[in-house]
Scaffold this motif. Sequence first.
Motif, PDB file in Angstrom:
ATOM      1  N   LEU A 171     -12.873  -3.123   5.444  1.00 33.07           N
ATOM      2  CA  LEU A 171     -11.619  -3.324   6.173  1.00 33.07           C
ATOM      3  C   LEU A 171     -10.471  -3.606   5.196  1.00 33.07           C
ATOM      4  O   LEU A 171      -9.357  -3.099   5.377  1.00 33.07           O
ATOM      5  CB  LEU A 171     -11.765  -4.481   7.178  1.00 33.07           C
ATOM      6  N   ASP A 172     -10.744  -4.379   4.160  1.00 33.91           N
ATOM      7  CA  ASP A 172      -9.689  -4.696   3.193  1.00 33.91           C
ATOM      8  C   ASP A 172      -9.111  -3.426   2.573  1.00 33.91           C
ATOM      9  O   ASP A 172      -7.897  -3.297   2.404  1.00 33.91           O
ATOM     10  CB  ASP A 172     -10.237  -5.611   2.084  1.00 33.91           C
ATOM     11  N   SER A 173      -9.988  -2.495   2.247  1.00 33.13           N
ATOM     12  CA  SER A 173      -9.510  -1.242   1.640  1.00 33.13           C
ATOM     13  C   SER A 173      -8.686  -0.439   2.637  1.00 33.13           C
ATOM     14  O   SER A 173      -7.671   0.163   2.285  1.00 33.13           O
ATOM     15  CB  SER A 173     -10.694  -0.396   1.169  1.00 33.13           C
ATOM     16  N   VAL A 174      -9.130  -0.433   3.886  1.00 29.58           N
ATOM     17  CA  VAL A 174      -8.377   0.294   4.917  1.00 29.58           C
ATOM     18  C   VAL A 174      -6.991  -0.317   5.079  1.00 29.58           C
ATOM     19  O   VAL A 174      -5.970   0.388   5.104  1.00 29.58           O
ATOM     20  CB  VAL A 174      -9.143   0.277   6.273  1.00 29.58           C
ATOM     21  N   LEU A 175      -6.927  -1.635   5.147  1.00 30.19           N
ATOM     22  CA  LEU A 175      -5.629  -2.306   5.339  1.00 30.19           C
ATOM     23  C   LEU A 175      -4.715  -2.061   4.136  1.00 30.19           C
ATOM     24  O   LEU A 175      -3.515  -1.796   4.291  1.00 30.19           O
ATOM     25  CB  LEU A 175      -5.832  -3.810   5.553  1.00 30.19           C
ATOM     26  N   ALA A 176      -5.287  -2.112   2.945  1.00 36.95           N
ATOM     27  CA  ALA A 176      -4.476  -1.878   1.737  1.00 36.95           C
ATOM     28  C   ALA A 176      -3.937  -0.448   1.729  1.00 36.95           C
ATOM     29  O   ALA A 176      -2.764  -0.209   1.408  1.00 36.95           O
ATOM     30  CB  ALA A 176      -5.326  -2.139   0.493  1.00 36.95           C
ATOM     31  N   ALA A 177      -4.777   0.509   2.122  1.00 31.70           N
ATOM     32  CA  ALA A 177      -4.339   1.919   2.134  1.00 31.70           C
ATOM     33  C   ALA A 177      -3.256   2.133   3.191  1.00 31.70           C
ATOM     34  O   ALA A 177      -2.289   2.866   2.963  1.00 31.70           O
ATOM     35  CB  ALA A 177      -5.535   2.825   2.405  1.00 31.70           C
ATOM     36  N   ILE A 178      -3.407   1.491   4.326  1.00 31.36           N
ATOM     37  CA  ILE A 178      -2.400   1.644   5.394  1.00 31.36           C
ATOM     38  C   ILE A 178      -1.056   1.088   4.918  1.00 31.36           C
ATOM     39  O   ILE A 178      -0.005   1.712   5.098  1.00 31.36           O
ATOM     40  CB  ILE A 178      -2.865   0.926   6.690  1.00 31.36           C
ATOM     41  N   LYS A 232       3.520   1.831   4.780  1.00 28.82           N
ATOM     42  CA  LYS A 232       4.458   0.736   4.509  1.00 28.82           C
ATOM     43  C   LYS A 232       4.860   0.027   5.806  1.00 28.82           C
ATOM     44  O   LYS A 232       6.032  -0.161   6.111  1.00 28.82           O
ATOM     45  CB  LYS A 232       5.705   1.258   3.777  1.00 28.82           C
ATOM     46  N   ASP A 233       3.857  -0.316   6.594  1.00 28.17           N
ATOM     47  CA  ASP A 233       4.128  -0.866   7.914  1.00 28.17           C
ATOM     48  C   ASP A 233       3.063  -1.922   8.248  1.00 28.17           C
ATOM     49  O   ASP A 233       1.898  -1.582   8.493  1.00 28.17           O
ATOM     50  CB  ASP A 233       4.090   0.282   8.941  1.00 28.17           C
ATOM     51  N   ASP A 234       3.463  -3.170   8.253  1.00 31.54           N
ATOM     52  CA  ASP A 234       2.511  -4.258   8.521  1.00 31.54           C
ATOM     53  C   ASP A 234       1.956  -4.167   9.944  1.00 31.54           C
ATOM     54  O   ASP A 234       0.830  -4.583  10.218  1.00 31.54           O
ATOM     55  CB  ASP A 234       3.190  -5.621   8.332  1.00 31.54           C
ATOM     56  N   LEU A 235       2.779  -3.655  10.859  1.00 32.44           N
ATOM     57  CA  LEU A 235       2.330  -3.558  12.245  1.00 32.44           C
ATOM     58  C   LEU A 235       1.142  -2.596  12.378  1.00 32.44           C
ATOM     59  O   LEU A 235       0.220  -2.818  13.169  1.00 32.44           O
ATOM     60  CB  LEU A 235       3.499  -3.065  13.095  1.00 32.44           C
ATOM     61  N   LYS A 236       1.181  -1.542  11.605  1.00 30.93           N
ATOM     62  CA  LYS A 236       0.064  -0.585  11.632  1.00 30.93           C
ATOM     63  C   LYS A 236      -1.206  -1.255  11.096  1.00 30.93           C
ATOM     64  O   LYS A 236      -2.299  -1.043  11.628  1.00 30.93           O
ATOM     65  CB  LYS A 236       0.405   0.657  10.804  1.00 30.93           C
ATOM     66  N   ALA A 237      -1.043  -2.053  10.056  1.00 37.58           N
ATOM     67  CA  ALA A 237      -2.208  -2.767   9.514  1.00 37.58           C
ATOM     68  C   ALA A 237      -2.753  -3.734  10.567  1.00 37.58           C
ATOM     69  O   ALA A 237      -3.972  -3.895  10.734  1.00 37.58           O
ATOM     70  CB  ALA A 237      -1.812  -3.513   8.252  1.00 37.58           C
ATOM     71  N   LYS A 238      -1.845  -4.345  11.321  1.00 33.58           N
ATOM     72  CA  LYS A 238      -2.261  -5.272  12.381  1.00 33.58           C
ATOM     73  C   LYS A 238      -3.060  -4.532  13.468  1.00 33.58           C
ATOM     74  O   LYS A 238      -4.080  -5.013  13.958  1.00 33.58           O
ATOM     75  CB  LYS A 238      -1.001  -5.909  12.991  1.00 33.58           C
ATOM     76  N   GLY A 273       9.867   2.204  12.100  1.00 37.68           N
ATOM     77  CA  GLY A 273       8.774   2.667  11.256  1.00 37.68           C
ATOM     78  C   GLY A 273       9.334   3.345  10.029  1.00 37.68           C
ATOM     79  O   GLY A 273      10.506   3.168   9.691  1.00 37.68           O
ATOM     80  N   PRO A 274       8.490   4.129   9.338  1.00 43.04           N
ATOM     81  CA  PRO A 274       8.938   4.800   8.134  1.00 43.04           C
ATOM     82  C   PRO A 274      10.163   5.654   8.415  1.00 43.04           C
ATOM     83  O   PRO A 274      10.238   6.310   9.441  1.00 43.04           O
ATOM     84  CB  PRO A 274       7.743   5.681   7.747  1.00 43.04           C
TER      85      PRO A 274
END
Length: 410
Positions: A177-184, A189-195, A394-395
């Motif tokens: 999950l950490d790698s997925v969140l870092a890649a997102i 460049k969107d914290d909401l997407k990581a959330k 967003g972007p």
Amino acid sequence: MARTISVEVIYRGIFQKTLAKNICRGIVLAARKEGKIGIAFGRYGDSPERNGIPAKNFAIVAPNEEELQLSMAQYEPEQTDVTINVDDMMCKGVESWAWYGLQPINQKIREQGTLIVTSMLPAEELIKFCHTKTHPYRLAVLQAIPSFSGLWVYKDDHTDVRILGALPKVCPELVSLDSVLAAIKEEWKDDLKAKSARRSFEQVTARTVRPGEGNPEVPYKFDLPGWKTMREGVTIDGIRLGEPIKFGDEIGGYRPARNPYFKKFSTRTMRPVIDFDKCIKCTLCWLQCPDSCFDVMPDGTYDLNAEACCGCGVCEAVCPVDDCVTMVNEAAFGDNKSQWEMFKTDKAGYKAWVDAKIAHRPERSHGFRYLGQYQEQVAKMGPAAGTPEKGSAGPGGRKQMGAGAEGGEE
Ligand code: SF4
Ligand code: SF4
């Protein structure tokens, strides 16, 4: 990681191409965060991808370059660890000329591999559509509408990152999950997407589908001639003339002959239900259907050939009589039987069937028909869905839409 992991995304040609590409690209970017090597690539499903035709994208993640090269030498993976289906109606099987028949949605899934489906239907309903397998696999349902996210004017509904977030849960060997969140965060460049991805990870569950559970039908297929059995020269058989229809004592009407190798019904997400009692025999559905799906019946009405219908909705649009032709979500049907034969056999029963199909049809539409429909549908996805805050950008300053967001569909 000691072995190569294969993921396929099965999507609707054109409409979901960007969504599928984003998912596969996201997988490889996340894998790279862990020092793995991978590749994301598309493979056409039709030439060119036609509207709604099932097509595939792949992400292959390998422990080293040699392993990756080995898997790249194949046309497509023989087995997948995860198959992702981004339109639940493809659980009935997918067809394109490149697959020579109907391919079950779970055909490539290895033993204990996972099928992820985006759907508002429960797992039990989806399993009824999926063809049986001889080995167990797992089914994970991500609550979502069939997303067109990434297609021109359609809004970003976070389906791509929600699927990325579910992957470490159902296949921890692939990425963390950490790698997925870092890649997102790096890619979008969107914290909401990581959330949204994290929520999806926390909430997704998978259930085992036992051997023999599901649709027992044998999918149709046909043999291709080998190079020794091919005819000389290039010849393509024309479609033969059609013939009158026989039903009981009635003979009449006309059924055209159709291409036996291309049935088209796996393209469909809705199908027309015809109320024959309301039909005024104006011929418009028969004339306007782009796939010549209607047969002229002995009584002068027009019956749908459900194997030929791609579900475009033109017949509903041109029929001049209210509620005579109604498009209904494909999820409401279990077979491709003739509606007219049902009507002739039991008129009262058919009327009740039509009323039930129309009144209780699961919601589905060709895109969005009215302002605010998108917001309504996204809200129904529940807390697992991406829920961008009102007006968040967003972007590129693009407005992100979600439950409670303002604005409409262009
Ligand atoms: S939805 Fe209607 S018009 Fe479209 S392919 Fe099917 S029968 Fe033909
Ligand atoms: S368009 Fe409607 S009324 Fe006309 S023939 Fe077809 S089903 Fe009947």
